[in-house]
Structures are given as structure tokens and as C-alpha cells.
Design an enzyme around this catalytic site. Structure first.
Site, short mmCIF file in Angstrom:
data_model
loop_
_atom_site.label_atom_id
_atom_site.label_comp_id
_atom_site.label_asym_id
_atom_site.label_seq_id
_atom_site.Cartn_x
_atom_site.Cartn_y
_atom_site.Cartn_z
N ARG A 115 30.36 20.28 -43.64
CA ARG A 115 30.94 19.42 -42.61
C ARG A 115 31.29 20.27 -41.38
NH1 ARG A 115 31.29 14.08 -41.13
NH2 ARG A 115 33.40 13.33 -40.83
N THR A 392 23.32 8.35 -39.56
CA THR A 392 23.42 9.44 -40.51
C THR A 392 22.15 9.30 -41.33
OG1 THR A 392 25.82 9.21 -40.47
CG2 THR A 392 24.91 10.19 -42.45
N THR A 410 24.59 14.35 -40.85
CA THR A 410 24.83 13.45 -39.72
C THR A 410 25.16 14.18 -38.42
OG1 THR A 410 26.18 11.54 -39.04
CG2 THR A 410 27.32 13.28 -40.21
N ASN A 412 27.08 12.10 -36.49
CA ASN A 412 28.02 11.00 -36.29
C ASN A 412 27.31 9.84 -35.61
OD1 ASN A 412 30.34 9.59 -36.65
ND2 ASN A 412 31.29 10.26 -34.75
N ASP A 434 35.64 11.42 -35.94
CA ASP A 434 36.06 11.03 -37.30
C ASP A 434 37.48 11.48 -37.62
OD1 ASP A 434 33.88 9.54 -37.99
OD2 ASP A 434 32.91 11.08 -39.19
N SER A 463 35.36 12.24 -43.77
CA SER A 463 34.05 11.58 -43.74
C SER A 463 34.00 10.46 -44.77
CB SER A 463 32.98 12.62 -44.07
OG SER A 463 31.73 12.01 -44.24
N GLY A 484 25.67 5.01 -42.48
CA GLY A 484 26.31 3.73 -42.18
C GLY A 484 27.79 3.80 -41.88
N1 GLY Z 1 30.37 10.37 -39.28
C1 GLY Z 1 30.36 9.49 -40.35
C2 GLY Z 1 30.99 10.05 -41.58
O1 GLY Z 1 30.98 11.25 -41.76
O2 GLY Z 1 31.52 9.32 -42.37
#
Ligand code: GLY
Length: 580
Positions: A115, A392, A410, A412, A434, A463, A484
Site C-alpha cells: 500500500r 482498481t 490500484t 485509487n 482514502d 483500503s 470498485g
Molecule cells: N482506493 C481504493 C481502496 O484501496 O479501497
């Protein structure tokens, strides 16, 4: 636990909003969901959101690579062929099941957290305006929104520790370099998604010069997309490893681009980035083992929390009618309420994870559920769904030895911030949206958060990504996950229950229309395809039903007695299940 939530909410939330007003018009214009086809294979299967990348993955399996090697190659390839979500400039999560004997081990499950992180100069108030209110222009549209990218470190770590050892990182990156250098024809979802992103991309000449042409018009189906700078960046990683991304010229160009766009990321932030291996989050559901992503994703914890609640109902007997869907909605509502309050970066906040995934806690939540909808305590004035879609991307992979990978990563938003760092070809994320800008505020997906998810130096934003492997007798039964935004966790929940409870073949499980409820706001969104009488019965129980366009894309694999069956989610053009 629930009492704490109610108190917290009473403090932070007020007002009501109705989202259902335009329902009839919307319902009549929504596209229907095509039926997926199950693709069979005995030696390996790759299901990814873009066909060239999926084929590259199968090629790696065929050359003796394992599922991790293939996932790494697909990850690098999607950064070239699927720029709206495939990436080097974003981050994600990889869940791995290593079969017994792989690398001389007993079977084991691994979670790799790559992440993005907040820069060291990040503060809890960085996304507020002068009046102290959340400022989406900062958290979504400026350089401040860019998190330190994790993808290169994550993929390299996965290859180094869990790859077959038969293929070098350079060999896994080589197909991506070729595609970037020689180009490929724009098609499918790339052609579909560029027009909507054109305005955002046009803000940055470095991006427009690659993805737009003829005075700001997006590349169209059949045009050739060539990315020389990206090829050079990939070449540097292939030659010198991940440090070539996090240090030196590439890192300097990324930090410069972010700062010019109003951000605070430094070269040192890039040099400090590390992917982290974490214990997977594990639960059980009707005798199967659920292996999924722990925090900083909320996905695994709340998937298991919802499954635990639903385990108390005889879903198979009920079928997918209004009574079963009512229980799904009520379980979703409760899990997302917990998400808002408890979840954040586990290295910065204490998360009551064991409690949230315990059967006892689920029993107490189930005991609250009646045959009528429980109203959400209050409604946050956000607008979920605004940015939903394929922002994503998820790929599921299994090899001939039963090693499996579930990877979701992703930028985002679709195409992230829209900024390609000049000279690198690297499209940058806007992942820091996020975080919760202010206690009680919601992100672009309408997800409400509180103190646990405020920004801070080096923190990872919460996330929803839910890469998941379901094991039966210790071996993979189902590999799934989805893009999504807020809808990810509930999409995965429904694929899992469609297979286990409703006994659907995986292609049906993936194609079946899905519902989504996230506690705030009150609405439950439903994809096209549910019988009108089922929706009417849900409304009669007190649910606010709102039709929505198909979203999410749960590329999945089921292991059957006849071999592997891959199902590319039909909601995205170009997704491919490739087996052999
Ligand atoms: N950016 C969407 C997630 O990580 O949930």
C-alpha cells in the site's frame, strides 16, 4: 462495540439525505450484465482485467514460473496495457497460497502489503481548507493526494521470496518492456475509459503527450500506444532491481512532479518505502477457510465479519431471494459501521481485529437483525457511487502445483491523479484520499471514517481491497477479489457465497447481479438483473433500494474436480481468463 459506534456517530453525524429520487429513469438506462464464460485449464489459469497481460501471465506459467512469478509479470504488464489501474505509481495487496512443497515448505499463506504511504511531512489536517473543512481538491486533485508508490517494492518482494527461483525479475519484466517500447493497439476498457478521463489527463502536459493526441483528444480504439519513458523506467528496474525506482533519477523525477503539483513527497520518502509482509487474516465459513488481506485493508476483516453473520442463516435453502438479500444488507450495514470507526493503519492504531472476526461477535450482531431493515443511525451527506467503477484491478492466478495468488492493486481513481511524472512514464496515484480528511468525513466512495484513519507521517490509508483465497481441505477452492472502491468487499462476499451457498459455477457466481450497502448512506444499491418482485419485497422490509450501473470486476478462479475454471468478470471489456 456497537454501543461505542452509536455514541461516536451521535457525536459526528447529522441530517438526512434521500438518494432514491431519480430511480425509475436511472433503472431504465442501465446496461445489463453479460454472462461470463468459464474457461477450463489443468496446468494453470490467469484471470486478469486486460487480455495482453493475462496472456503474458500464462506464458510465464508455461515457461515454468509459478503463480507468484506470473502475478509479478502480470502486474508489470498491466502498468503498460491498463494504465487506468495497472501501475508502478500506485500500490496494492497480494495474498499468496504456497502449496506444500513449494520452496521446500509446508503449505502456507502470505499477505504482502504494498500500500502507498503518506510522506513524512503529512499531518492530520493536510486535507482541510482554511475553515477547517475537508477539501477534496487537496485530497483528490493535487500533488498532496499522491502516496509514496508501493507496487515496485511489493512485486519485487513477492518475486524474491516466493517466486519459483527459475525466472529472474528481469525475465518477468521483459514482456512489459516490449509492450511499452513497441506499443500495442488501444482497445476494450482502455478505449472505453480514456474519454471520461481526458479532462483530468489534459491538466498535465507530461500525461497529455502520451495518452492524449490531436489537441487533447484521447487515443481511440485501434491507435497505437507507445510509452518510451515507461520502457526506460522498467528497463532500469529490470537491470538494477527496485532501488532503481526508489532512488536516483526516477525517484527525483517523481518527487519533482509531485511537488510541482502542490505535493510534499520527497526523494527521501521514496528511498524509505518498504513493502511489508503481514500475517493473513483468516476465518472459516461453512467448513472452508477464508484467507484474505489484513489491515491496512479493511477487506479481509469485514469479509469474514459478514460471512460470520451470514453463517447463521440457511442461505442455500433460502435461495437468493428477498429474505437472503435482507440478511446480506443487514450484515453489510453492520460491518461497514465497524469499518468507519475501528479501521486504519495497524502500525499506527490499535484495531480490535480478533473481536471483529470472532464468531461470538457475529452472533451478537445477528441477534440484532429482525425481518425489517434497521435504519442506519444517521446519514452522512456524501455521495457514494460518484467515482465507482474499475478504478482498481484484480488478477487471480493458479499454477499446476496449486500455488495461488490473489492480487489487487490500484491508483485509487481511474488513472489516479492523472499525472505522469515527466521523464518516467509513471502515472501517479491519488490514494491519500482514502484517509479520512476529518473525523466524520467521507472519502470519494462515501466511506465515513474517524480518528483511526486520519493522515500522518508514513501512515498507510485504509483500503477496501479484498484479495481472497478460499481453501478447502487446505487447498485452493476459489481465488477472487475485485476493484470498485467501497463496493469491493461486498462484491467478494457475494462471489464467495454464490459459490459456497448458492452452488453456482464460478462464471455464474461472477456474473450474477450484486447488491451493495455500506451503512452510510441508507441506500442499498442494486445492479440490473434482480427480479422486480424481489426488489419490491426488500422495499417493503424498509430498505431504500437504488438501481446502479454494474460495477466491480471480480476476476475469479474455481478449482473443480475437472480442473481449473477461470471466469473473467463480464462487466469490463477486455478482461480475460487464460488457461492451459
Ligand atoms: N482506493 C481504493 C481502496 O484501496 O479501497
Amino acid at each position: 462495540m456497537r454501543r461505542i459506534i452509536s455514541l461516536t456517530l451521535a457525536l459526528f453525524l447529522s441530517g438526512t439525505l434521500a438518494f432514491a429520487q431519480s430511480t425509475p429513469q436511472l433503472a431504465s438506462t442501465l446496461p445489463t450484465i453479460p454472462q461470463a464464460r468459464g474457461i477450463g485449464g489443468h496446468f494453470g489459469m490467469v484471470v486478469a482485467q486486460e487480455r495482453l497481460a493475462a496472456q503474458i501471465g500464462v506464458g510465464i506459467l508455461d515457461r515454468g514460473g509459478n503463480a507468484v512469478d506470473a502475478a509479478v509479470a502480470v502486474g508489470f504488464a498491466l502498468a503498460v496495457t491498463y494504465p487506468r489501474a495497472g501501475n508502478l505509481g500506485g500500490g496494492g495487496f497480494m495474498v499468496i497460497h504456497l502449496a506444500k512443497g513449494a520452496r521446500g515448505n509446508e503449505a502456507r499463506d502470505i499477505a504482502i502489503d504494498y500500500r502507498e504511504t503518506a510522506p513524512e511531512a503529512a499531518t492530520p489536517t493536510m486535507f482541510l481548507d482554511a475553515a477547517g473543512n475537508p477539501d477534496p481538491a487537496k485530497s483528490r486533485d493535487s500533488g498532496l493526494s499522491v502516496g509514496v508508490p508501493g507496487t515496485v517494492a511489493g512485486l519485487a518482494l513477492a518475486h524474491d521470496k516466493y517466486g519459483s527461483g527459475r525466472l529472474s525479475l528481469a525475465e518477468l519484466i521483459a514482456p512489459a518492456i516490449r509492450l511499452a517500447e513497441q506499443g500495442f493497439r488501444v482497445q476494450d476498457d482502455l478505449a472505453d475509459s480514456l474519454p471520461a478521463a481526458a479532462k483530468k489527463l489534459a491538466r498535465f502536459p507530461s500525461t497529455a503527450g502520451i495518452l492524449l493526441k490531436n489537441g487533447g483528444k484521447p487515443l481511440q480504439s485501434g491507435d497505437r500506444l507507445i510509452q518510451f519513458d515507461l520502457a526506460d523506467t522498467l528497463q532500469a528496474i529490470a537491470a538494477r532491481g527496485p532501488r532503481a525506482f526508489y532512488e536516483g533519477t526516477t525517484a527525483k523525477l517523481i518527487a519533482d512532479a509531485v511537488q510541482q503539483a502542490g505535493g510534499i513527497m520527497t526523494e527521501q520518502d521514496l528511498a524509505n518505502y518498504r513493502a511489508i509482509e503481514r500475517p493473513v487474516v483468516r476465518g472459516t465459513y461453512r467448513g472452508r477457510t477464508i484467507v484474505s488481506m489484513p489491515p491496512p485493508s479493511s477487506g479481509g476483516v469485514h469479509l469474514i465479519e459478514m460471512l460470520n453473520i451470514l453463517e447463521g442463516y440457511d442461505l442455500r435453502h433460502l435461495g437468493r431471494g428477498d429474505e437472503a438479500l435482507h440478511y446480506f444488507i443487514e450484515a453489510m450495514k453492520r460491518a461497514y459501521a465497524d469499518r468507519a470507526v475501528f479501521m486504519g493503519d495497524p502500525d499506527a492504531v490499535k484495531i480490535p481485529q480478533a473481536g471483529l472476526i470472532s464468531k461470538k461477535y457475529a452472533d451478537s450482531l445477528r441477534a440484532e437483525i429482525t425481518d425489517k431493515a434497521t435504519p442506519s443511525a444517521d446519514i452522512h451527506p456524501g455521495k457514494p457511487g460518484e467515482h465507482e467503477g474499475q478504478n482498481t484491478t484484480h488478477h487471480s492466478i493458479i499454477d499446476r502445483d496449486g500455488n495461488a495468488v490473489s492480487n489487487t492493486y490500484t491508483l485509487n481513481f481511474s488513472y489516479g491523479l492523472g499525472l505522469i511524472a515527466d521523464g518516467t512514464g509513471v502515472l501517479l496515484n491519488n490514494e491519500l484520499d482514502d484517509f479520512t480528511a476529518k473525523a466524520g468525513a467521507s472519502n470519494a466512495y462515501g466511506l465515513v471514517g474517524f480518528a483511526a484513519n486520519l493522515p500522518g507521517p508514513g501512515k498507510r490509508p485504509l483500503s477496501s481491497m479484498t484479495p481472497t483465497i478460499v481453501l478447502q481441505d487446505g487447498k485452493p477452492l476459489l481465488i477472487t477479489g475485485s476493484p470498485g472502491g467501497s463496493r469491493i468487499i461486498t462484491a467478494v462476499l457475494q462471489v464467495v457465497t454464490n459459490v459456497i451457498d448458492f452452488q453456482m459455477p464460478v462464471a455464474d457466481a461472477v456474473s450474477a447481479p450484486r447488491i451493495h450497502q455500506q451503512w452510510q448512506p441508507e441506500e442499498t444499491v442494486v445492479e440490473p438483473g434482480f427480479a422486480p418482485e424481489v426488489l419490491a419485497a426488500l422495499t417493503a422490509r424498509g430498505h431504500m433500494i437504488v438501481p446502479t450501473r454494474p460495477g466491480t470486476s471480480a476476476n475469479s478462479i474455481e478449482v473443480t474436480a475437472d480442473g481449473y475454471v477461470g471466469a473473467a468478470d463480464p462487466r469490463t471489456r477486455g478482461a480475460l481468463a487464460a488457461g492451459y
